[in-house]
Every structure is written in C-alpha cells, then in structure tokens.
Design an enzyme around this catalytic site. Sequence first.
Site, PDB file in Angstrom:
ATOM      1  N   ASP A   1      26.508   3.362 -18.123  1.00 36.89           N
ATOM      2  CA  ASP A   1      26.318   3.106 -16.699  1.00 36.89           C
ATOM      3  C   ASP A   1      27.270   2.003 -16.284  1.00 36.89           C
ATOM      4  OD1 ASP A   1      24.227   4.965 -16.293  1.00 36.89           O
ATOM      5  OD2 ASP A   1      22.733   3.540 -17.003  1.00 36.89           O
TER       6      ASP A   1
ATOM      7  N   ASP B   1      24.639  10.260 -12.535  1.00 43.43           N
ATOM      8  CA  ASP B   1      23.396   9.914 -11.850  1.00 43.43           C
ATOM      9  C   ASP B   1      23.529  10.140 -10.343  1.00 43.43           C
ATOM     10  OD1 ASP B   1      22.414   9.065 -14.324  1.00 43.43           O
ATOM     11  OD2 ASP B   1      22.967   6.974 -13.954  1.00 43.43           O
TER      12      ASP B   1
END
Length: 169
Positions: A120, A138
């Site tokens: 991330d 995401d």
Amino acid sequence: MPDRAPWTRWLVLSAAVAAADLATKAWVSAAFTAGDVHVITPFLNLVLWHNTGAAFSFLAGAGGWQRWFFIGVTLVVSAVLVAMLRRSGGNALLCAALALVLGGAAGNLWDRVTLGHVVDFIQLHAAGYYWPAFNVADSAITVGVVLILWDGFREARAARATGARPEGR
C-alpha cells in the site's frame, strides 16, 4: 476463428487495472524504504506500507494463516466475478464495475502470493486524521463496488417505474 464472447473483452480492463496496480507498487517499492513518508499535498502522502491483513489491516497480526485465507477468498470471489461478468450481457456499467473489482482483486492477489503481503502506498489525511494507506487495486475495487451498487439502484428504479422485477432477480 470465432469471435471472442463479448464478456471476455472486459477482461482487458481487468488486466489493465492489475498491470497499473503492479507497476505502481513496483515503482514505490523500488523508490521508497518501508516507513518512508513523502508529502505530496497537504492531504496526500506517498508511503510504503506492507499490509499482511485485508482492508484497514483487518487480521494483519493474525500470525500468518490469514495470507492463505485471503488468497482462498480472493480466488473464490474472482471466480464469482467472472461468472457474473459472463451473465451480465450488454450492461456496460455492470461489466465495467465487475472488471474493475476483478482487476483490483488480481493485483492484490499477486502481492499476497508472491510477497506474503499487499503493498500500500497512497495515504490521505486531513485535520490530523489519517485514512489507512491503500493502492491502485483498492481504488479500483472501491470504484467497482460503488458502480455495482449504482447499477443495482438504477435497475431497481427502472423496474419500479415499469412495475417489473429487476432483471435476473
């Protein structure tokens, strides 16, 4: 040679999402060290975060079994998404939504299988509050789910207007 089924064309969008996700993760992983924070704007940072859990780091500290659990869940969900894509017919909004979710799932699945965690790197914040870091996959999943919901509401509204049941329900 017979033409591909129309639904398979949406797999190109899924592949593009997965490719963009993996390319951005590779760039961030090469350019940053874990824990680095690069301020981009007053509300956006680029960071490098390794998430062993799911959304919002759910089960991140579970001891390792969650990797295989999330891999299994992702494989099942991906199969369901492909089946839904095959049945969605000419509904372009639904097809695009399913393709976005599928591409995002594929990007995060690749990370889990090859790295044991998801990379991330996008961090939003305001007034001292920080949203958990996320990635392109995401984002695609989130947009896809919103579009799926929008399509469902749109179909339901159209069905109410005509007095019919929503298609396929």
